[in-house]
Design an enzyme around this catalytic site. Sequence first.
Site, PDB file in Angstrom:
ATOM      1  CB  SER A 175     -18.912  -9.664  10.084  1.00  0.00           C
ATOM      2  OG  SER A 175     -18.236  -9.695   9.151  1.00  0.00           O
ATOM      3  CG  ASP A 271     -21.045 -14.566   4.974  1.00  0.00           C
ATOM      4  OD1 ASP A 271     -20.391 -14.109   4.564  1.00  0.00           O
ATOM      5  OD2 ASP A 271     -21.526 -14.521   5.937  1.00  0.00           O
ATOM      6  CG  HIS A 338     -21.370 -10.606   5.770  1.00  0.00           C
ATOM      7  ND1 HIS A 338     -21.022 -11.672   6.113  1.00  0.00           N
ATOM      8  CD2 HIS A 338     -20.854  -9.464   6.451  1.00  0.00           C
ATOM      9  CE1 HIS A 338     -19.889 -11.387   6.943  1.00  0.00           C
ATOM     10  NE2 HIS A 338     -19.895 -10.216   6.977  1.00  0.00           N
TER      11      HIS A 338
END
Length: 400
Positions: A175, A271, A338
């Site tokens: 991330s 995502d 994600h």
Amino acid sequence: MKCTRMDQLLSLVICTLLLLLKAEGVAVPITYVQSAVAKGAVCLDGSPPAYHFDKGVGAGIDNWIVHFEGGGWCNNVSTCLDRRDTRLGSSKKMDKQLSFSGFFSNGKKFNPDFYDWNRIKVRYCDGASFTGDVEAVDPATNLHFRGARIFVAVIEDLLAKGMKNAKNAILSGCSAGGLTSILQCDRFKTLLPAAAKVKCVSDAGYFINVKAVSGAQHIEQFYSQVVQTHGSAKNLPQSCTSRLSPGLCFFPQNVAAQIKTPIFFVNAAYDSWQIKNILAPGVADPHGTWRNCKLDINNCSPNQLTTMQGFRTQFLQAISGLSNSPSKGLFIDGCYAHCQTGMQETWMRSDSPVLANTTIAKAVGDWYYDRKTFHQIDCPYPCNPTCHNRVFDQNKLPEF
Ligand SMILES: *[C@@H]1O[C@H](CO)[C@@H](O)[C@H](O)[C@H]1NC(C)=O
Ligand SMILES: *[C@@H]1O[C@H](CO)[C@@H](O)[C@H](O)[C@H]1NC(C)=O
């Protein structure tokens, strides 16, 4: 453990329990980097940065994975103040233990290519993907914008702890930390011994510059404010800042092609963080029509799915040009997900996501060790039955 000396049945039970625990990941204690404080390399609140370090063993003792944690960004003084006294702004608030699994597992059968490496998870506490560096500290807020200093101080600390002898090294992140591993990939290479084989892995770090469903340039404006607030411009790749405004150089699509160090991108084409926060953030969806769809892709209307297919098309445009480079790897699954490397279920398990019949663990391992290149882009949702699509609990706080 001396299982052999115990009563056989008892030892069998204990050994099985220990194996099960291991499958759930190993708990690794926190280390505070006190030496960073004198360098001004501190969290938003001025506390020392921190990491969790599980030492390598055997053939892996000179191999290092340095992984940077994610957790969004703060784009101005008020949002950075909101985060200052949380685990994302202060090492005083961080959990003392973190679980290591998937890419970070120490079990050979869960992580065959990296289980014996030194594995480090660096905690995120600066709010700008470890790019910021502002000398001045306003006494009224005590906010420190020093992420880039943390990045260097942590690497220097690890070099002193043995990474100066590294033969193999990977800069990784998920991330906002996956963005770190893109933006700082070439810098990481220069900090490591010249003879080391250095590569980078970005998990869910490929944030794209697209308009929100409202039509507003939401993420572009947000990134420009992040870079401005944290004084990040001087720490972004010069190949980009020499031709584009600094805020645009926070986008992987404007820097990725120029990265010289080999880098692998693991990213879902849908995502879930990007759908929730870039495509359909709350501000762009005042009536909440996207709320249920964002919680569970099964709830999306045909129109919303069409919009999401449009997002995927833009995602594929943003990564086009990377497939031709043999040093770059791509695992772009058609899942609603994600961060897929740090969990056993998506990294490597009998039911893990596969592209070309290959798990993320195998694709990354083969690429790192130069056994095989990997550039796979999945077909559009819902064609891949191996996806682990995320389902969010609406009663839970937003997670990163
Ligand atoms: C800071 O950013 C947030 C999120 O974008 C925004 O809602 C807020 O109005 C901004 N605050 C200031 C003082 O600019
Ligand atoms: C996929 O991989 C598994 C395990 O490596 C193998 O047993 C299987 O035959 C492969 N399937 C196909 C369709 O290639």
